[in-house]
Enzyme design. Structure first.
Site, PDB file in Angstrom:
ATOM      1  N   ARG A  68      41.564  37.308  42.431  1.00  0.00           N
ATOM      2  CA  ARG A  68      41.259  38.019  43.678  1.00  0.00           C
ATOM      3  C   ARG A  68      40.852  37.046  44.781  1.00  0.00           C
ATOM      4  O   ARG A  68      40.010  37.373  45.618  1.00  0.00           O
ATOM      5  CB  ARG A  68      40.153  39.056  43.478  1.00  0.00           C
ATOM      6  CG  ARG A  68      40.533  40.219  42.572  1.00  0.00           C
ATOM      7  CD  ARG A  68      39.450  41.293  42.595  1.00  0.00           C
ATOM      8  NE  ARG A  68      39.643  42.255  41.515  1.00  0.00           N
ATOM      9  CZ  ARG A  68      38.653  42.887  40.905  1.00  0.00           C
ATOM     10  NH1 ARG A  68      37.401  42.671  41.256  1.00  0.00           N
ATOM     11  NH2 ARG A  68      38.912  43.750  39.941  1.00  0.00           N
TER      12      ARG A  68
ATOM     13  N   ARG B  80      37.924  40.607  49.970  1.00  0.00           N
ATOM     14  CA  ARG B  80      36.936  41.058  50.942  1.00  0.00           C
ATOM     15  C   ARG B  80      35.814  40.060  51.232  1.00  0.00           C
ATOM     16  O   ARG B  80      35.071  40.240  52.195  1.00  0.00           O
ATOM     17  CB  ARG B  80      36.330  42.389  50.471  1.00  0.00           C
ATOM     18  CG  ARG B  80      37.290  43.557  50.607  1.00  0.00           C
ATOM     19  CD  ARG B  80      36.668  44.829  50.067  1.00  0.00           C
ATOM     20  NE  ARG B  80      36.548  44.800  48.617  1.00  0.00           N
ATOM     21  CZ  ARG B  80      35.847  45.676  47.902  1.00  0.00           C
ATOM     22  NH1 ARG B  80      35.176  46.640  48.508  1.00  0.00           N
ATOM     23  NH2 ARG B  80      35.825  45.594  46.592  1.00  0.00           N
TER      24      ARG B  80
ATOM     25  N   ARG C 279      42.869  43.541  56.984  1.00  0.00           N
ATOM     26  CA  ARG C 279      42.838  44.803  56.227  1.00  0.00           C
ATOM     27  C   ARG C 279      42.580  45.976  57.169  1.00  0.00           C
ATOM     28  O   ARG C 279      43.179  47.055  57.021  1.00  0.00           O
ATOM     29  CB  ARG C 279      41.743  44.722  55.155  1.00  0.00           C
ATOM     30  CG  ARG C 279      41.393  46.037  54.446  1.00  0.00           C
ATOM     31  CD  ARG C 279      42.504  46.495  53.553  1.00  0.00           C
ATOM     32  NE  ARG C 279      42.121  47.702  52.847  1.00  0.00           N
ATOM     33  CZ  ARG C 279      42.200  48.933  53.349  1.00  0.00           C
ATOM     34  NH1 ARG C 279      42.656  49.103  54.565  1.00  0.00           N
ATOM     35  NH2 ARG C 279      41.830  49.970  52.630  1.00  0.00           N
TER      36      ARG C 279
ATOM     37  N   ASP D 212      48.933  44.762  44.047  1.00  0.00           N
ATOM     38  CA  ASP D 212      48.019  45.486  43.165  1.00  0.00           C
ATOM     39  C   ASP D 212      48.784  45.947  41.938  1.00  0.00           C
ATOM     40  O   ASP D 212      50.007  46.182  42.010  1.00  0.00           O
ATOM     41  CB  ASP D 212      47.412  46.694  43.890  1.00  0.00           C
ATOM     42  CG  ASP D 212      46.237  47.284  43.127  1.00  0.00           C
ATOM     43  OD1 ASP D 212      45.114  46.773  43.297  1.00  0.00           O
ATOM     44  OD2 ASP D 212      46.433  48.229  42.336  1.00  0.00           O
TER      45      ASP D 212
ATOM     46  N   TYR E 187      44.895  54.233  34.225  1.00  0.00           N
ATOM     47  CA  TYR E 187      44.745  54.810  35.562  1.00  0.00           C
ATOM     48  C   TYR E 187      45.671  56.011  35.747  1.00  0.00           C
ATOM     49  O   TYR E 187      45.292  57.014  36.353  1.00  0.00           O
ATOM     50  CB  TYR E 187      45.051  53.760  36.629  1.00  0.00           C
ATOM     51  CG  TYR E 187      44.023  52.659  36.732  1.00  0.00           C
ATOM     52  CD1 TYR E 187      42.890  52.809  37.528  1.00  0.00           C
ATOM     53  CD2 TYR E 187      44.179  51.467  36.047  1.00  0.00           C
ATOM     54  CE1 TYR E 187      41.945  51.805  37.640  1.00  0.00           C
ATOM     55  CE2 TYR E 187      43.242  50.450  36.142  1.00  0.00           C
ATOM     56  CZ  TYR E 187      42.124  50.623  36.933  1.00  0.00           C
ATOM     57  OH  TYR E 187      41.180  49.629  37.029  1.00  0.00           O
TER      58      TYR E 187
END
Length: 341
Positions: free
Chosen positions: A24, A28, A37, A74, A149
């Protein structure tokens, strides 16, 4: 031609100092990421916009002397490409419409690569842009992790819904796994064709499975993907990252055929020498929290990790993804420490 140190390590060459990347690494904790973003709209809009995704992928390499860029995307673009609606909610993460048994037959495998064309365009742009010594990493989520998921509709601490579905509806579960394996193979092959040097299989939810389920749902499916990719891209380099595999790590490494094994931060540093082949490259495994705290808590552990893996091919990385609270100066110090002889 410039040598790609990280790719060479995946292929079994030990380096005097380990090459590194950070899971990652585009994220962020970087203000430039947060700015882009905000412009992109939704998270998936960011993933599917080659201009934005290429820029985000390159942002950490402008700040830090990392040895690889990893495609910004992703793991849930695959269910999205199969026709299952995916969205990302602020503070909640991914949200999907949970699959019922009758939904499995409606997944749209044939159009998946067309849906993923913008991601593959990002790979092509990165290949054309990256410095020749930098390795380009592609990836996908492994079928079991992606299925957790798809079946639950969101992340879960114990994957209860997916585990129950696998036991109660074995035929539908096997069909879902076949679709995910086939789509993952096609997707990874296309990433290699677009310019990726190596790919990583993210098995983020390898924990909470008994050994029989781990064999069937993690080892076997990852093995099928590795073999399927190499049938079309001979000798394709693959990193496997089965987070939480614990005592199953050795079997995973032996049976899947991955070139390198990612170790999560709970894996003891002695594990590799005690249980893994001496020539097997490993990747990891600093606790992301130590990077948040910095100072002695981070620096002593970095030295220990480098020493523990000094006699084998080693890629320095975190044992899971970097978190948004991470101070940028701590990342700068981490890179400095890893690069020291």
């Amino acid at each position: 031609m410039a040598k790609k140190r990280l790719l060479a390590t995946v292929l079994g060459e030990r380096q005097d100092t380990p090459p590194m990347w950070i899971m990652r690494q585009a994220g962020r904790y970087l203000p430039e990421y947060r700015e882009l973003r905000a412009k992109a709209g939704s998270f998936l809009d960011l993933c599917y916009n080659p201009d934005f995704a290429t820029e985000v992928t390159l942002q950490p390499l402008r700040r830090f002397d990392l040895d690889a860029a990893i495609l910004f995307s992703d793991i849930l673009v695959i269910p999205d490409a199969l026709g299952q609606k995916v969205r990302f909610e602020q503070g909640e993460g991914p949200v999907l419409e949970p699959l019922a048994v009758t939904d499995v037959d409606r997944l749209e495998h044939d159009g998946a690569l067309e849906h993923l064309a913008p991601v593959l365009e990002t790979v092509r742009r990165l290949r054309a842009t990256l410095a020749p010594e930098k390795t380009l990493i592609g990836f996908c989520g492994s079928p079991w992790t992606v299925a957790t998921y798809m079946l639950n509709g969101k992340g879960s601490p114990d994957q209860w819904v997916a585990r129950r579905f696998a036991l109660e509806h074995p035929a539908a579960f096997a069909k879902l796994m076949d679709v995910l394996v086939d789509t993952s193979i096609d997707y990874l092959v296309s990433q290699f064709e677009a310019g990726a040097d190596v790919v990583q299989l993210f098995e983020s939810w390898a924990l909470n499975l008994d050994d029989a389920a781990f064999t069937a749902q993690v080892i076997e499916l990852n093995r099928r993907i590795v073999e399927g990719v190499r049938a079309k891209v001979p000798n394709a380099p693959v990193i496997g990252f089965p987070r939480g595999a614990a005592g199953n790590l050795k079997r995973y490494a032996e049976k899947t055929g991955v070139n390198a094994l990612g170790l999560d931060y709970a894996t003891p540093l002695s594990f590799a020498d005690e249980f893994l082949p001496k020539a097997l490259p490993v990747q990891g495994n600093l606790d992301p929290l130590r990077l948040v705290i910095g100072g002695k808590a981070m620096e002593e552990r970095v030295i220990e990790i480098k020493a523990a893996f000094a006699n084998r091919p080693h890629i320095f990385n975190l044992g899971h993804g970097i978190v948004p609270e991470t101070p940028i100066p701590h990342v700068e110090r981490l890179v400095e420490l890893v690069k020291q002889s």
